[in-house]
Design a protein around this motif. Structure first.
Motif, short mmCIF file in Angstrom:
data_model
loop_
_atom_site.label_atom_id
_atom_site.label_comp_id
_atom_site.label_asym_id
_atom_site.label_seq_id
_atom_site.Cartn_x
_atom_site.Cartn_y
_atom_site.Cartn_z
N GLY B 423 -9.81 -84.13 -51.03
CA GLY B 423 -9.82 -84.29 -49.59
C GLY B 423 -10.18 -82.96 -48.93
N ALA B 424 -10.23 -82.98 -47.59
CA ALA B 424 -10.69 -81.81 -46.84
C ALA B 424 -9.78 -80.60 -47.07
N ARG B 425 -8.50 -80.88 -47.08
CA ARG B 425 -7.55 -79.77 -47.22
C ARG B 425 -7.73 -79.06 -48.57
N THR B 426 -7.74 -79.84 -49.62
CA THR B 426 -7.85 -79.27 -50.97
C THR B 426 -9.19 -78.57 -51.15
N LEU B 427 -10.25 -79.17 -50.61
CA LEU B 427 -11.55 -78.52 -50.75
C LEU B 427 -11.55 -77.13 -50.12
N LEU B 428 -10.93 -77.03 -48.95
CA LEU B 428 -10.88 -75.73 -48.28
C LEU B 428 -10.07 -74.71 -49.10
N VAL B 429 -8.98 -75.16 -49.69
CA VAL B 429 -8.16 -74.25 -50.51
C VAL B 429 -8.98 -73.74 -51.70
N HIS B 430 -9.65 -74.65 -52.38
CA HIS B 430 -10.45 -74.23 -53.54
C HIS B 430 -11.58 -73.29 -53.11
N ALA B 431 -12.21 -73.63 -52.01
CA ALA B 431 -13.33 -72.81 -51.53
C ALA B 431 -12.83 -71.42 -51.13
N GLY B 432 -11.65 -71.37 -50.49
CA GLY B 432 -11.10 -70.08 -50.06
C GLY B 432 -10.82 -69.19 -51.26
N THR B 433 -10.21 -69.78 -52.28
CA THR B 433 -9.92 -69.01 -53.49
C THR B 433 -11.20 -68.46 -54.11
N ALA B 434 -12.19 -69.33 -54.20
CA ALA B 434 -13.45 -68.92 -54.82
C ALA B 434 -14.14 -67.84 -54.00
N TRP B 435 -14.09 -67.97 -52.68
CA TRP B 435 -14.71 -66.95 -51.82
C TRP B 435 -14.11 -65.58 -52.11
N ALA B 436 -12.78 -65.50 -52.10
CA ALA B 436 -12.12 -64.22 -52.33
C ALA B 436 -12.47 -63.66 -53.70
N GLU B 437 -12.44 -64.53 -54.70
CA GLU B 437 -12.73 -64.09 -56.06
C GLU B 437 -14.17 -63.62 -56.21
N SER B 438 -15.10 -64.37 -55.62
CA SER B 438 -16.52 -64.09 -55.82
C SER B 438 -16.95 -62.86 -55.04
N ALA B 439 -16.39 -62.70 -53.84
CA ALA B 439 -16.82 -61.60 -52.99
C ALA B 439 -16.12 -60.30 -53.35
N GLY B 440 -14.85 -60.40 -53.71
CA GLY B 440 -14.06 -59.20 -53.91
C GLY B 440 -13.90 -58.46 -52.60
N GLY B 441 -13.24 -57.33 -52.64
CA GLY B 441 -13.14 -56.46 -51.48
C GLY B 441 -12.34 -57.05 -50.33
N THR B 442 -12.31 -56.29 -49.24
CA THR B 442 -11.47 -56.66 -48.11
C THR B 442 -11.97 -57.92 -47.42
N SER B 443 -13.28 -57.97 -47.12
CA SER B 443 -13.74 -59.10 -46.33
C SER B 443 -13.65 -60.39 -47.14
N GLY B 444 -13.84 -60.29 -48.46
CA GLY B 444 -13.66 -61.46 -49.31
C GLY B 444 -12.24 -61.99 -49.22
N ALA B 445 -11.26 -61.06 -49.31
CA ALA B 445 -9.86 -61.47 -49.24
C ALA B 445 -9.55 -62.10 -47.89
#
Lengths: 576, 576
Positions: B423-445
Motif C-alpha cells: 500500500g501507499a504507506r509501506t511503499l513510502l517507508v521502503h522508498a525512504g529507507t532506500a533513499w537514505a541508504e543509496s544517497a548517504g550523507g546528510t541530505s540522504g538521511a
C-alpha cells in the motif's frame, strides 16, 4: 609518556592509595600494597600476588573474592621489597598459609623469597608460584625458567578459584603449578613505554617493524621483523603458541588477548577476529575468552596472546565466579561465603612486630647474637671503602655502603628486640628484616634472608646447641642460594658461601667442635672469595647478577668471608 | 597511532565481529551492530545505545542484562547510519518500545532520528535520549545542547537498570533524562588520536600545555593552558564540575574518572587520589566510583571526570547489578530474570522487510506515489550538474549526485514494494529507507526520514484523503526540521521547507484544494530557495551544516523547491 604525576618518586605509592580510595568495598591499603577489606574464612590459604607497579590491573586489581587475598605493589617495574611483601602477606594470612604468586623475574624471586623466609621463620607455611608463560624467553624444555607476562591472569585466576572452592595449601599449590604449566603466551611490541617523569621511552621499535617476544617491563622484543597486518600478527602469535600445544590436549583453551597499554580495544578485536578463525580451524574451543588490557606495561604499544590448554579441573576454576575491582565474572551465587561481606576491622602494620616470651637461656644467647651483629657492623665499617672499590669494577660501587647500612640497621633492631626481652630466634628475625630494609638492593635482601633463615634453627626457649648453630648457618647459605638463584662459579657470594657451608658440616660431622669447625670453614670461605678473582663469569648463568668482569674478587664473596671470619673469632672469644 | 589493522575501511566492521566472537554469551552481531544473544522479557523496553566506533567499551561493551539491549556501531567516530540503527533496534525491540541513547552530536541526532521515524512509521514507540554531559561545550542554561562524553556510561547504566527493575517506556525515559540532567563531565587532552590507516594524529596539543574541554572524537580542547601536575588537573576538573553542583544536592555522587586511551590506569589512580580528597572536603560521598577506560577515543591522551548528583532513585539504579562484556557490577542474584539465560534463536536481517496486506485503493495510491518518485528521479537527473555546482561553493559538491542516487534507490525500492502488493504507506517507508541508504550523507538521511515521516499520515487500507496529503507533507518537513536541527536562516533545506509547509497549510485551511494549495506552496518554496543566496549564514547557529558561503542559493533548499514543484505538477497532472 606519563602525563599525570605529582612527584615521580611518589607516583607508585599515590597510585596505590588512589586505587584503594576508589575501591573500598574490595581493598584496604596497608604497608606495601593492598589486602581485601572484607573478612576471609579462617584457615583459607591466602593468595598473595604481586610485582612492580605499572601493570594495572595486574596485580592489585585482582584482589577480591575468588582471586587474590592481597597484592604487594612495588615501585614502577620494580619488585616490591621483602618488607612490602611480608607486610601484605602477614595481613592476608588467616591461618591457612600463603601462596605467593609472581612473574618469574630475578627481583621478584629474591624479594618474595626473602619475605617467605621470614614468614616461615614465624611458622607460616608459604608456597611460591613463579609464573613463566612467555615462550619467547626460554626453551620449551625450560618452561619454568621463562618470564611471566600475561599468563599471570589465568594462573592467579585459577589458583584463586581453587582456594575459593576449598582447596588447602598443597592442593592450591598443585593446581597453580598445573595452570602455569598449561599456559603459554607470546607477544609483539610496536613502541616502548615511558617511565613517570622520564622524557623518552625506554626503547623505540624501528619504523615499519615490530619486536617479537616483548617483555612487560619495557623490554623490547627479542628480534625485530617487518610490521604485519592485524591478521599476520594474529597468525604469528597463534602459530608461535601452537608449536607448544600439548599432544593430549582436550581441545578447550582459555584465551587471553592482552593489550599492553597503547594498542586499543578495537585493534585487539580486529586481531581477535582472526584468532577466532584460527582457533576454529585448529579444532579448539575458546572458553570464556578475554580481550582487553589485563597485564599492561604503562603506555607500551604491543599485545600478547595467551592460551591455557584446559582440562576439566582447570576449566572449572577458569570459569568460576570472581569479584575483584578489575576482574569480575560469573554468577556470584557460587561465592556463598561472600554473600554477606563483613568489613574487616583490624590490620597489621609494621612496627608492631611481636616479641614472643623467651627463656632466660635464650635471652642470654640473644645477647651473644647481638654482640656478633655489633662485630659485623665494625668489620663492615672498617672494610667499607675496600668493598666499594671491588664493587665498582663491575657494579655500581655501593656494596660497602650497603653492608654498613645493613649491619647498622641490624644492630639497632637487635638492640630494641633485646630491650623487649627477645630470645635468640626472634632477635635474628628482627635483625634480618632491618638489614634488608636498611641496606636495600640485592645483597641486603640476601643477608636479611640469611639471618631470617638462620633463626629457624634456633628457639626462644632454650640456649642453642652446637648442632643448631651448624644448622642455622646451613639454613642461611641455603636461603641465599635459593633466593639469589646463582650457581657456584657465577662470581657471587655463593662462591664463598657454598664451600663454607660444606666445610663447616664436614668438620662438625668429623667431630670437631662448632667453634673449631667454624674457624676452618671461615678460612675456606676466605680462600674461595680470593679465588673468585680467577673465576670466569659464566655468562647468562646467573639470573640475578649477570656478567661480572674478571680479575678482581667478587665483593659479595669477600664480605661473606670477612663476616664469617668475624663470626669465628667472636665465637672463639666467647668459648675462651 | 593505530598499529593493528588489515584494511582501514573494514576496521570498524572487523572490530565488531571480533568483539562478538569474543563475547558470544552476551552478544550476537547483526546488520549494523550487536544485540543481546539471549532472550529478553516480552514487553520490556529495549535500550539501544550507540554511536561511532573507536570509543570501546562504549557502546557495544555495555550490551547485556541490566544495561543495553543492542548497540549500533558506526564507522570510527561516525554515527551509525539510519539503517544500522534501525536494524539493531528492530532486533532489540521486543514489544515494549525502544529507548535510543546516544551522545548529542549532529550526525547521531540525524541518523538515530531517521531510524526512529521509520520505527514509528511501523508502529513502534521510540524515545530518544541525547546525553549532554560535557560542561565545556555549552552553557549551564543550555545543558541539553551540550555534547555527550563519558556521561554516556552513568546515563545508560541508570536507564538500563530502571528497565531491568521493571520500568515501562515512559518511566525509563523519565529516569534517563533525569540521569542526564544530573550528570556533568569535564576533561582535558594532552595529545590527539590517530585514525586507523592515518599517519598523523588528528591534532597535537602544544608542548607543555593541555587542552581543556576535550571531545571524544579527536576534538582538541576548547582552550590550551599550561600543563599541570596530577593534583592540579584533579583540582581543575573537580572545580569545573562543582560550579554546577545543584543547590539541593544529597551529598552523594556517582564518580567516573575516565581515561581516553593513552593515559594509563596508574595515572588515573594518582589523579583519583586527589579527587577523593576533594570530594571528602566538599562533604560528598562517592558512590561506587569507577576509575578506568569507559568512553575512549582510540589512543587519545586525555581524561575526564564525571559527577552524577544522585538522589535515592538514581543511586538505586546506579548501584544495581549489571552484567555486560565490559561492565559488570553487583550481585547478579537481583537479575533473576537472567538466572537462566536462554540463547536467542531468531534475529532480524535486512532484506526481509515486511509488506503488510494492503487494500486495492491503497495499492492504487501506491502506484501513484511510485509515479511521483520516478518524476523525482527525472528532475534530479536533469539538475544533477547544477545542484553539484551550487554545493561545490561551500560543500563537497556531491549534492547533485546524492539526490540522483537517492531518488534512484527510492524508485527501485518502490518498484519492488509495488510488485509485492504494498500500500501507499509501506511503499513510502521502503522508498525512504532506500533513499537514505543509496544517497548517504546528510541530505540522504533527511530525505529518507521525510518520506518515512510522510508515510505516517497514510495507510495501507484506504486511498489517501486530501487532508492526509497535507499532513504527510507537514510530517515530512517537521522530520527534516527535527532531525537536521537547523533553524530558518541557517541556509539549509529548511529555508525552503518551512515556508512551503506553512503556505500549504494556510492555503488548504483557507479552502483551496490540495492540488492548488500545493502549487502555491511550491512557488513559495522556489522563491524562498532563490532568496537563500541573500541570506547571511548565522555562524554557529546550525549544528549540522556550520558556516556557508554567501551569494549562491543553498543546494538543499533548491532541490527541495525543485521536487515540490515536480510534486505539484505530478498531482496536477493526475487531477486533470
Amino acid at each position: 609518556m606519563t602525563y599525570l604525576l605529582n612527584d615521580a618518586s611518589a607516583f607508585a605509592q599515590e597510585a596505590v592509595l588512589g586505587f584503594a580510595a576508589a575501591n573500598p568495598q574490595y581493598v584496604t591499603a596497608v604497608h606495601g600494597g593492598v589486602v581485601r577489606s572484607t573478612e576471609t574464612p579462617a584457615g583459607q590459604p591466602a593468595l598473595v600476588i604481586g610485582g612492580g607497579s605499572g601493570h594495572y590491573p595486574a596485580f592489585a586489581g585482582w584482589v577480591g573474592p575468588g582471586m587474590g587475598h592481597g597484592a604487594p605493589c612495588g615501585n614502577i617495574f620494580s619488585s616490591p621489597s621483602a618488607s612490602q611483601v611480608y607486610s601484605v602477606a602477614r595481613n592476608a594470612e588467616n591461618g591457612g598459609g600463603v601462596i605467593m604468586g609472581f612473574g618469574n623475574y630475578a627481583g621478584d624471586v629474591l624479594h618474595f623469597g626473602a619475605a617467605a623466609e621470614k614468614l616461615r621463620a614465624e611458622g607460616v607455611d608459604v608456597r611460591i608460584i613463579r609464573v613463566s608463560d612467555d615462550v619467547a624467553s626460554n626453551t620449551r624444555e625450560n618452561h619454568r625458567d621463562r618470564r611471566g607476562i600475561a599468563g599471570d591472569l589465568p594462573v592467579f585466576k585459577i589458583a584463586g578459584a581453587a582456594i575459593e572452592a576449598g582447596a588447602g595449601l598443597d592442593e592450591a599449590e598443585r593446581i597453580a603449578w598445573k595452570a602455569n604449566d598449561a599456559t603459554r603466551s607470546f607477544g609483539v611490541a610496536f613502541d616502548g613505554c615511558t617511565l613517570p617523569g622520564a622524557e623518552e621511552p625506554l626503547f623505540h621499535v624501528p619504523a615499519a617493524t615490530m619486536g617479537v617476544g616483548l617483555g612487560i617491563h619495557g623490554e623490547p622484543g627479542i628480534r625485530d621483523i617487518p610490521m604485519g597486518t592485524a591478521q599476520e600478527v594474529a597468525d604469528l602469535l597463534f602459530e608461535g603458541l601452537m608449536e607448544e600445544a600439548p599432544a593430549g590436549r582436550s581441545g578447550r583453551v582459555a584465551v587471553l588477548l592482552n593489550g599492553l597499554g597503547r594498542v586499543k580495544y578495537e585493534e585487539l578485536f580486529v586481531v581477535y577476529h582472526r584468532v577466532a578463525e584460527r582457533l576454529s580451524e585448529a579444532g579448539l574451543t575458546a572458553v570464556a575468552p578475554e580481550v582487553g588490557e589485563f597485564v599492561t606495561s604503562l603506555d607500551m604499544a604491543g599485545l600478547s596472546l595467551t592460551l591455557v590448554f584446559l582440562d576439566e579441573e582447570l576449566e572449572q576454576h577458569w570459569t568460576a565466579a570472581v569479584d575483584t575491582p578489575a576482574y569480575r565474572r560469573g554468577d556470584l551465587r557460587s561465592l556463598d561465603a561472600h554473600a554477606e561481606r563483613v568489613p574487616r576491622k583490624e590490620f597489621y602494620t609494621p612496627g608492631e612486630e611481636q616479641v614472643p616470651e623467651a627463656s632466660s637461656e635464650s635471652q642470654t644467647a640473644a645477647a651473644s647474637v647481638q654482640g656478633l651483629l655489633e662485630r659485623f657492623a665494625e668489620v663492615c665499617a672498617t672494610h667499607e671503602t675496600e668493598l666499594g672499590r671491588l664493587d665498582a669494577v663491575a657494579g655500581d660501587g655501593d656494596h660497602g655502603q650497603g653492608m654498613v647500612l645493613g649491619t647498622r640497621g641490624a644492630v639497632e633492631a637487635g638492640l630494641k628486640a633485646l630491650e623487649r626481652g627477645a630470645g635468640a630466634r626472634t632477635l635474628l628475625v628482627h635483625a634480618g628484616t632491618a638489614w634488608a630494609e636498611s641496606a636495600g638492593g640485592t645483597s641486603g635482601a640476601l643477608w636479611g634472608s640469611a639471618l631470617t633463615a638462620a633463626s629457624r634453627a634456633l628457639s626462644d626457649t632454650s640456649a642453642p646447641e652446637e648442632a643448631e648453630g651448624v644448622r642455622a648457618l646451613h639454613n642461611a647459605v641455603e636461603a641465599v642460594q635459593r633466593l639469589g638463584g646463582a650457581q657456584p662459579g657465577d662470581k657471587t657470594m655463593i662462591d664463598a658461601a657454598v664451600p663454607f657451608a660444606r666445610a663447616l658440616q664436614d668438620r662438625f660431622q668429623a667431630g670437631e667442635g662448632f667453634s673449631a669447625a667454624l674457624e676452618s670453614a671461615a678460612a675456606v670461605a676466605t680462600e674461595a672469595a680470593a679465588s673468585t678473582s680467577e673465576l670466569k663469569a659464566r655468562l647468562g648463568r646467573s639470573r640475578v647478577l649477570g656478567e661480572k668482569s674478571l680479575g678482581t674478587p667478587d665483593p659479595g664473596a669477600t664480605s661473606f668471608a670477612l663476616l664469617m671470619t668475624a663470626l669465628a673469632e667472636h665465637l672463639g672469644s666467647l668459648s675462651r
